[in-house]
Design an enzyme around this catalytic site. Structure first.
Site, PDB file in Angstrom:
ATOM      1  N   ARG A   1       0.812  -1.233   0.000  1.00  0.00           N
ATOM      2  CA  ARG A   1       0.000   0.000   0.000  1.00  0.00           C
ATOM      3  C   ARG A   1       0.839   1.274   0.000  1.00  0.00           C
ATOM      4  NH1 ARG A   1      -2.675  -3.293   3.320  1.00  0.00           N
ATOM      5  NH2 ARG A   1      -4.601  -4.172   2.481  1.00  0.00           N
TER       6      ARG A   1
ATOM      7  N   ARG B   1     -11.086  22.718 -12.362  1.00  0.00           N
ATOM      8  CA  ARG B   1     -10.275  23.934 -12.498  1.00  0.00           C
ATOM      9  C   ARG B   1      -9.891  24.209 -13.941  1.00  0.00           C
ATOM     10  NH1 ARG B   1      -5.424  24.940  -8.269  1.00  0.00           N
ATOM     11  NH2 ARG B   1      -4.877  26.429  -9.899  1.00  0.00           N
TER      12      ARG B   1
ATOM     13  N   LYS C   1       2.892  11.755 -10.494  1.00  0.00           N
ATOM     14  CA  LYS C   1       2.026  10.899 -11.320  1.00  0.00           C
ATOM     15  C   LYS C   1       2.819   9.645 -11.656  1.00  0.00           C
ATOM     16  CE  LYS C   1      -1.120  14.028 -13.714  1.00  0.00           C
ATOM     17  NZ  LYS C   1      -1.548  14.545 -15.029  1.00  0.00           N
TER      18      LYS C   1
ATOM     19  N   HIS D   1       7.657  10.554 -27.739  1.00  0.00           N
ATOM     20  CA  HIS D   1       6.582  11.363 -27.148  1.00  0.00           C
ATOM     21  C   HIS D   1       6.880  12.866 -27.290  1.00  0.00           C
ATOM     22  CE1 HIS D   1       3.613  12.877 -24.313  1.00  0.00           C
ATOM     23  NE2 HIS D   1       4.599  13.494 -23.667  1.00  0.00           N
TER      24      HIS D   1
ATOM     25  N   GLU E   1       9.641  19.669 -24.734  1.00  0.00           N
ATOM     26  CA  GLU E   1       8.839  19.867 -23.506  1.00  0.00           C
ATOM     27  C   GLU E   1       9.373  21.079 -22.709  1.00  0.00           C
ATOM     28  OE1 GLU E   1       6.128  18.038 -22.405  1.00  0.00           O
ATOM     29  OE2 GLU E   1       6.277  16.030 -23.315  1.00  0.00           O
TER      30      GLU E   1
ATOM     31  N   LYS F   1       7.446  23.377 -12.947  1.00  0.00           N
ATOM     32  CA  LYS F   1       6.554  22.214 -12.803  1.00  0.00           C
ATOM     33  C   LYS F   1       6.152  22.041 -11.341  1.00  0.00           C
ATOM     34  CE  LYS F   1       5.007  17.802 -13.888  1.00  0.00           C
ATOM     35  NZ  LYS F   1       5.173  16.482 -14.440  1.00  0.00           N
TER      36      LYS F   1
ATOM     37  N   ASN G   1      -0.702  20.124 -20.167  1.00  0.00           N
ATOM     38  CA  ASN G   1      -1.071  19.338 -21.348  1.00  0.00           C
ATOM     39  C   ASN G   1      -1.030  20.160 -22.636  1.00  0.00           C
ATOM     40  OD1 ASN G   1      -1.501  16.955 -19.949  1.00  0.00           O
ATOM     41  ND2 ASN G   1      -3.573  17.594 -19.360  1.00  0.00           N
TER      42      ASN G   1
ATOM     43  N   HIS H   1      -0.432  18.599 -26.034  1.00  0.00           N
ATOM     44  CA  HIS H   1      -0.609  17.162 -25.890  1.00  0.00           C
ATOM     45  C   HIS H   1      -1.873  16.619 -26.560  1.00  0.00           C
ATOM     46  CE1 HIS H   1       2.844  17.506 -23.353  1.00  0.00           C
ATOM     47  NE2 HIS H   1       2.826  16.227 -23.014  1.00  0.00           N
TER      48      HIS H   1
ATOM     49  N   HIS I   1      -0.728  13.569 -28.498  1.00  0.00           N
ATOM     50  CA  HIS I   1      -1.205  12.207 -28.207  1.00  0.00           C
ATOM     51  C   HIS I   1      -1.886  11.586 -29.427  1.00  0.00           C
ATOM     52  CE1 HIS I   1      -1.314  12.973 -23.577  1.00  0.00           C
ATOM     53  NE2 HIS I   1      -0.177  12.413 -23.943  1.00  0.00           N
TER      54      HIS I   1
ATOM     55  N   GLU J   1      -4.686  17.487 -10.156  1.00  0.00           N
ATOM     56  CA  GLU J   1      -5.281  17.959 -11.413  1.00  0.00           C
ATOM     57  C   GLU J   1      -6.796  18.014 -11.311  1.00  0.00           C
ATOM     58  OE1 GLU J   1      -3.172  16.595 -14.870  1.00  0.00           O
ATOM     59  OE2 GLU J   1      -4.901  16.974 -16.138  1.00  0.00           O
TER      60      GLU J   1
HETATM   61  N1  LIG Z   1       4.677  10.854 -14.707  1.00  0.00           N
HETATM   62  C1  LIG Z   1       4.630  11.937 -15.427  1.00  0.00           C
HETATM   63  O1  LIG Z   1       4.243  13.018 -14.960  1.00  0.00           O
HETATM   64  C2  LIG Z   1       5.110  11.886 -16.847  1.00  0.00           C
HETATM   65  C3  LIG Z   1       5.305  13.070 -17.566  1.00  0.00           C
HETATM   66  C4  LIG Z   1       5.813  12.971 -18.858  1.00  0.00           C
HETATM   67  C5  LIG Z   1       6.098  11.739 -19.414  1.00  0.00           C
HETATM   68  N2  LIG Z   1       5.883  10.611 -18.680  1.00  0.00           N
HETATM   69  C6  LIG Z   1       6.209   9.276 -19.240  1.00  0.00           C
HETATM   70  O2  LIG Z   1       7.601   9.220 -19.480  1.00  0.00           O
HETATM   71  C7  LIG Z   1       7.849   8.239 -20.474  1.00  0.00           C
HETATM   72  C8  LIG Z   1       8.874   8.755 -21.443  1.00  0.00           C
HETATM   73  O3  LIG Z   1      10.075   8.976 -20.747  1.00  0.00           O
HETATM   74  P1  LIG Z   1      11.483   9.121 -21.503  1.00  0.00           P
HETATM   75  O4  LIG Z   1      11.324  10.063 -22.620  1.00  0.00           O
HETATM   76  O5  LIG Z   1      12.474   9.382 -20.467  1.00  0.00           O
HETATM   77  O6  LIG Z   1      11.656   7.702 -22.212  1.00  0.00           O
HETATM   78  P2  LIG Z   1      12.391   6.342 -21.728  1.00  0.00           P
HETATM   79  O7  LIG Z   1      12.284   6.147 -20.297  1.00  0.00           O
HETATM   80  O8  LIG Z   1      11.879   5.276 -22.628  1.00  0.00           O
HETATM   81  O9  LIG Z   1      13.925   6.634 -22.097  1.00  0.00           O
HETATM   82  C9  LIG Z   1      14.295   6.795 -23.453  1.00  0.00           C
HETATM   83  C10 LIG Z   1      15.475   5.900 -23.827  1.00  0.00           C
HETATM   84  O10 LIG Z   1      16.663   6.439 -23.252  1.00  0.00           O
HETATM   85  C11 LIG Z   1      17.370   5.411 -22.528  1.00  0.00           C
HETATM   86  N3  LIG Z   1      18.129   6.108 -21.501  1.00  0.00           N
HETATM   87  C12 LIG Z   1      17.685   6.591 -20.305  1.00  0.00           C
HETATM   88  N4  LIG Z   1      18.661   7.302 -19.714  1.00  0.00           N
HETATM   89  C13 LIG Z   1      19.743   7.265 -20.513  1.00  0.00           C
HETATM   90  C14 LIG Z   1      21.041   7.834 -20.444  1.00  0.00           C
HETATM   91  N5  LIG Z   1      21.393   8.630 -19.453  1.00  0.00           N
HETATM   92  N6  LIG Z   1      21.899   7.566 -21.435  1.00  0.00           N
HETATM   93  C15 LIG Z   1      21.514   6.805 -22.511  1.00  0.00           C
HETATM   94  N7  LIG Z   1      20.304   6.278 -22.640  1.00  0.00           N
HETATM   95  C16 LIG Z   1      19.421   6.501 -21.661  1.00  0.00           C
HETATM   96  C17 LIG Z   1      16.280   4.495 -22.060  1.00  0.00           C
HETATM   97  O11 LIG Z   1      16.783   3.213 -21.748  1.00  0.00           O
HETATM   98  C18 LIG Z   1      15.367   4.478 -23.283  1.00  0.00           C
HETATM   99  O12 LIG Z   1      15.844   3.594 -24.254  1.00  0.00           O
HETATM  100  C19 LIG Z   1       6.513   7.919 -21.101  1.00  0.00           C
HETATM  101  O13 LIG Z   1       6.095   6.660 -20.669  1.00  0.00           O
HETATM  102  C20 LIG Z   1       5.583   8.999 -20.579  1.00  0.00           C
HETATM  103  O14 LIG Z   1       4.253   8.551 -20.453  1.00  0.00           O
HETATM  104  C21 LIG Z   1       5.403  10.664 -17.420  1.00  0.00           C
HETATM  105 ZN   LIG Z   2       4.600  15.209 -22.360  1.00  0.00          ZN
END
Ligand SMILES: NC(=O)c1ccc[n+]([C@@H]2O[C@H](COP(=O)([O-])OP(=O)(O)OC[C@H]3O[C@@H](n4cnc5c(N)ncnc54)[C@H](O)[C@@H]3O)[C@@H](O)[C@H]2O)c1
Ligand SMILES: [Zn+2]
Length: 396
Positions: free
Chosen positions: A134, A267, A156, A297, A198, A253, A277, A280, A284, A263
């Site tokens: 939990r 609002r 999130k 993304h 971003e 942020k 967003n 987005h 998306h 969120e």
């Molecule tokens: N929780 C939130 O508020 C929030 C906000 C935005 C995005 N997200 C999520 O984040 C995800 C995308 O994250 P991302 O863009 O980091 O993608 P990712 O985690 O897939 O990383 C991208 C690639 O880079 C590699 N990598 C990571 N660090 C590295 C480094 N230092 N050197 C070399 N390679 C490295 C990873 O192994 C992967 O292949 C999505 O799933 C999205 O939904 C969440």
């Molecule tokens: Zn985003």
């Protein structure tokens, strides 16, 4: 959680939505190696014995040893569990495997998790931390630009499922976030650019100074030289500017999230969490019509930002000279991929059926001007204006 007793002896239980505050440490002095262990030690209880690092093979090969040593030096017993690399593994099946590992390691509620990786690792490890026993403490150690400026902050967590992306999850704030800028040295250029789109989003929502800072950084340190800049003698200035830029993003942020942690659906003001967003809706939709394969993304968001800015201008909001400046800075990140064979109708159908949209309509996040968001109901925008704007912005 607060329990409020009133004079009528009614017991009202209301959940205090503001979680404990936490620190986000951002720096470039090999924080991972020198500081992480102490950082975590200062934020757990004296009972905390074990830490499990959740990562993936690529990131763990690069930074796992440093991370593990730093934690061990602070007196933790350290285990690690690696998920497969990629968005398609951010799902329930992987979460279950992670939970089984935590359980086999006998992690207790006093123990903690360190998420070492990009947003995929962070979202899944955060979700596992939210539901294991939990909820146990977790730390974010984001290693992609996108994770450093966006996903590691705000609590999130979640996974993808048959119902859609990121629709299953939990709000679970980390106990701390440690950002070691040096990890960006190894990040591929396309991933860097995805993070920078971003950043432009944040800057345009936040204020003119932040926008000018972003523009200046991209002019001075074009992304094609990013790796060399780490190595060059000009490196110190580069690192200090990079640290300031990432800090500005995290501060922005954090401020939005602190004011609207969950969120709130009703609002619609220019400081609500919804404004994050921006870009987005179309972003998306593009990810969906390209089956989540063709675009990162952040790249999809790059296109989405161009479209949302164009709609803003066509609606008489964002003035033309600001639209031009916005487009110039966004495109200075680098070229977006070519969108071949994508039809406008497909994109529109994809966002019209976005499952996050409420029953009848959804909101567009637009710009009133640089530094001020406007949330506008889709029903208030003429169809043709949306179509024309997307066509113009995406050149399709
Ligand atoms: N929780 C939130 O508020 C929030 C906000 C935005 C995005 N997200 C999520 O984040 C995800 C995308 O994250 P991302 O863009 O980091 O993608 P990712 O985690 O897939 O990383 C991208 C690639 O880079 C590699 N990598 C990571 N660090 C590295 C480094 N230092 N050197 C070399 N390679 C490295 C990873 O192994 C992967 O292949 C999505 O799933 C999205 O939904 C969440
Ligand atoms: Zn985003």
């Amino acid at each position: 959680m607060r329990v409020v007793k009133t004079t009528e002896a009614t017991i009202n239980v209301s959940f205090n939505q503001v979680s404990d505050s936490y620190d986000i440490l951002i720096g470039a002095e090999n924080l991972l190696e020198n500081t992480l262990g102490e950082f975590c030690r200062a934020r757990v209880s004296s009972q905390t014995k074990k830490i499990c690092i959740i990562s993936n093979p690529k990131v763990f090969r690069l930074y796992g040893e440093k991370t593990q040593k730093s934690l061990e030096n602070a007196g933790f017993t350290v285990a690690h569990w690696l998920m497969k690399d990629g968005e398609r593994y951010k799902n329930f099946a992987t979460t279950e495997k992670a939970l089984a590992f935590l359980s086999a390691q006998n992690l207790t509620r006093d123990d903690a998790i360190v998420a070492l990786g990009g947003g995929v690792v962070g979202d899944l490890a955060g979700f596992a931390s939210a539901i294991y026993l939990r909820g146990i403490r977790f730390f974010q150690v984001p290693t992609t630009l996108l994770a450093q400026i966006d996903s590691s902050v705000g609590g999130k967590t979640g996974v993808n499922s048959d119902f859609g992306k990121n629709l299953i999850g939990a709000f679970h704030q980390p106990r701390g976030v440690l950002i070691d800028l040096e990890t960006l040295k190894t990040l591929p250029r396309r991933e860097l650019a995805a993070g920078f789109y971003e950043i432009v989003k944040h800057a345009a929502l936040a204020d003119r100074n932040f926008f000018a800072q972003t523009q200046g950084f991209l002019q001075k340190f074009p992304l094609q030289n990013f790796k060399q800049n780490f190595a060059r003698r000009s490196g110190e200035e580069f690192l200090s500017e990079l640290q300031k830029l990432i800090s500005a993003n995290v501060a922005f942020k954090a401020q939005i999230v602190a004011g609207d942690e969950r969120e709130t659906t009703v609002r619609n003001d220019s400081n609500s969490r919804k404004i994050l967003n921006f870009g987005h809706t179309v972003g998306h939709a593009l990810e969906k019509v390209t089956n989540y394969k063709m675009l990162k993304h952040g790249e999809a968001v790059g296109f989405g930002l161009l479209a949302a800015a164009q709609i803003s201008n066509s609606l008489g909001k964002l003035p033309k000279h600001e639209l031009d400046l916005f487009n110039e800075v966004l495109l200075s990140v680098g070229k977006l991929p070519v969108l071949a064979k994508i039809s406008l109708d497909e994109i529109i159908a994809a966002f019209a059926h976005d499952k996050k949209a409420s029953v009848n309509s959804f909101k567009w996040i637009l710009l009133e001007k640089l530094g001020r968001a406007a949330i506008v109901d889709d029903r208030e925008i003429p169809r043709q204006l949306v179509r024309d704007s997307i066509r113009t912005a995406l050149k399709i």
